[in-house]
Design a protein around this motif. Structure first.
Motif, PDB file in Angstrom:
ATOM      1  N   ARG A 108       0.938  -1.370   0.110  1.00 39.72           N
ATOM      2  CA  ARG A 108      -0.136   0.131   0.122  1.00 39.72           C
ATOM      3  C   ARG A 108       1.038   1.220  -0.172  1.00 39.72           C
ATOM      4  O   ARG A 108       2.009   1.146   0.548  1.00 39.72           O
ATOM      5  N   GLU A 277     -10.058  -3.878  -0.890  1.00 37.85           N
ATOM      6  CA  GLU A 277      -9.842  -2.575  -1.513  1.00 37.85           C
ATOM      7  C   GLU A 277     -10.832  -1.395  -0.804  1.00 37.85           C
ATOM      8  O   GLU A 277     -10.343  -0.337  -0.651  1.00 37.85           O
ATOM      9  N   ASN A 278     -11.970  -1.971  -0.382  1.00 35.93           N
ATOM     10  CA  ASN A 278     -13.191  -0.895   0.016  1.00 35.93           C
ATOM     11  C   ASN A 278     -12.517  -0.565   1.431  1.00 35.93           C
ATOM     12  O   ASN A 278     -12.663   0.514   1.702  1.00 35.93           O
ATOM     13  N   TRP A 280      -9.529  -0.653   2.683  1.00 37.70           N
ATOM     14  CA  TRP A 280      -8.354   0.284   2.776  1.00 37.70           C
ATOM     15  C   TRP A 280      -8.635   1.767   2.412  1.00 37.70           C
ATOM     16  O   TRP A 280      -8.365   2.697   2.825  1.00 37.70           O
ATOM     17  N   LYS A 281      -9.729   1.778   1.174  1.00 36.88           N
ATOM     18  CA  LYS A 281      -9.957   2.936   0.834  1.00 36.88           C
ATOM     19  C   LYS A 281     -10.900   3.614   1.885  1.00 36.88           C
ATOM     20  O   LYS A 281     -10.533   5.045   2.163  1.00 36.88           O
ATOM     21  N   GLU A 282     -11.579   3.321   2.713  1.00 39.17           N
ATOM     22  CA  GLU A 282     -12.251   3.876   3.857  1.00 39.17           C
ATOM     23  C   GLU A 282     -11.071   4.487   4.984  1.00 39.17           C
ATOM     24  O   GLU A 282     -11.104   5.292   5.632  1.00 39.17           O
ATOM     25  N   PHE A 284      -8.008   5.014   4.426  1.00 40.43           N
ATOM     26  CA  PHE A 284      -7.117   6.100   4.134  1.00 40.43           C
ATOM     27  C   PHE A 284      -7.749   7.351   4.295  1.00 40.43           C
ATOM     28  O   PHE A 284      -7.287   8.418   4.424  1.00 40.43           O
ATOM     29  N   GLN A 285      -9.202   7.253   4.014  1.00 36.95           N
ATOM     30  CA  GLN A 285     -10.025   8.421   4.124  1.00 36.95           C
ATOM     31  C   GLN A 285      -9.891   8.993   5.872  1.00 36.95           C
ATOM     32  O   GLN A 285     -10.008  10.159   6.024  1.00 36.95           O
TER      33      GLN A 285
END
Length: 336
Positions: A108, A277-278, A280-282, A284-285
């Motif tokens: 990542r 992926e979802n 990690w996206k959340e 990182f937000q």
């Protein structure tokens, strides 16, 4: 390169030795990475003793979590996600070394403003705690969340995530220093779960003494926690750090209408890859919004691969908090 290679199963971390080995040659689908920090995990202690469920064939290099700089990109990917010089963190066998090979899915991008030490401890604890609380337990604003072993790696991650979603957090731990750390990371209340009567104390901290809505349990404390779980509460089992796998009084689960769920983050790769992926996206937000920060243990400095054995020994004695991370100096430091 320098690395901690295991050629036979050991009695403990004190037997780990640093040796000089040839640099790894990446396969066509792998990146080569210069490691600048490596994080310790309980399963490292099991693996060096030959007692973990995933044992690579001897000899192998110990460690699995790291952060570093890309040295070369996969030869079979003309347009790879990461470029030479990019800072990344990830998980792959062989992290107690100065170099490592890893596939793209194991990496990542390092969050802006983060250092190698804090990034090295992200790959395991952050998504485990996020998936447990958000995906499995459905944490929401107004919930009262009981986080066991709240000053540990997954505990501090869970504490921050629960707070980010608007929950009130009751953190359990067993020492004044760990209470201090839990408070520093946002815990509303702290409770000593090594003392008798702790469940009554938890109940008193909730509205009308009803008990908590969610129990986050990486220890193995479901039975006792049922005493302070509200009607319709949710318990998420993340691990068994206490060493024993509980036999649950299922009549109490029924009588309180409690949902009891588990979380095995490692299996999402095979069973539910789209969720990774979802999550990690959340995550990182949350990091971007300043709602999630690194949890590196700072009471003692661990620099150099020679310090891995001491770091793991401290982890095994449960004397640390957060993530115990070892800085790995490179002979030629990255200029980035």
């Amino acid at each position: 390169m320098r690395a901690i290679q295991v050629t036979e199963y050991l009695s403990g971390p004190k037997d780990l030795k640093v040796s000089s080995l040839p640099d790894p040659t990446p396969s066509p689908e792998c990146y080569l990475i210069a490691i600048h920090a490596a994080a310790t995990n309980f399963f490292d202690l099991l693996q060096i003793r030959g007692k973990y469920q995933h044992q690579p064939p001897l000899p192998w290099i110990s460690g699995s979590e790291f952060a570093g700089v890309i040295l070369s990109t996969p030869s079979d990917k003309p347009s790879s996600k990461y470029k030479k010089g990019d800072k990344v963190f990830g998980a792959s066998q062989g992290a107690y070394a100065t170099k490592i090979c890893a596939k793209e899915e194991a990496l990542r991008p390092m969050p802006p403003g983060w250092d190698f030490l804090n990034a090295a401890g992200l790959m395991v604890t952050a998504p485990t705690s996020y998936a447990a609380l958000v995906r499995r337990a459905g944490v929401k604003k107004g919930d009262y969340v009981l986080v066991h072993a709240a000053a540990g790696g997954v505990g501090l991650a869970a504490l921050q995530i629960a707070k980010a979603f608007g929950a009130t957090v009751i953190a359990t731990a067993g020492s004044s220093r760990k209470f201090e750390i839990a408070k520093k990371y946002g815990a509303d209340y702290t409770v000593d779960y090594s003392r008798d009567g702790w469940t009554e104390q938890v109940n008193k901290l909730t509205p009308k003494g009803r008990g908590v809505d969610i129990v986050f349990d990486p220890v193995g404390m479901v039975n006792n926690s049922l005493k302070c779980t509200t009607w319709g509460g949710r318990t998420v089992v993340v691990g068994f750090a206490a060493g024993n796998i509980e036999k649950i009084a299922m009549n109490r689960v029924l009588l309180k209408n409690v949902s009891l769920v588990g979380l095995h983050w490692g299996m999402y790769t095979k069973a539910e890859p789209e969720t990774i992926e979802n999550v990690w996206k959340e995550l990182f937000q949350l990091i971007k919004e300043g709602k999630f920060r690194g949890t590196v243990y700072t009471d003692q400095d661990f620099t150099g691969l020679e310090m891995v054995s001491e770091a793991l020994d401290m982890l095994g004695r449960r004397e640390s908090w957060g993530k115990v991370v070892v800085a790995v100096p490179q002979k030629i430091e990255s200029k980035l």
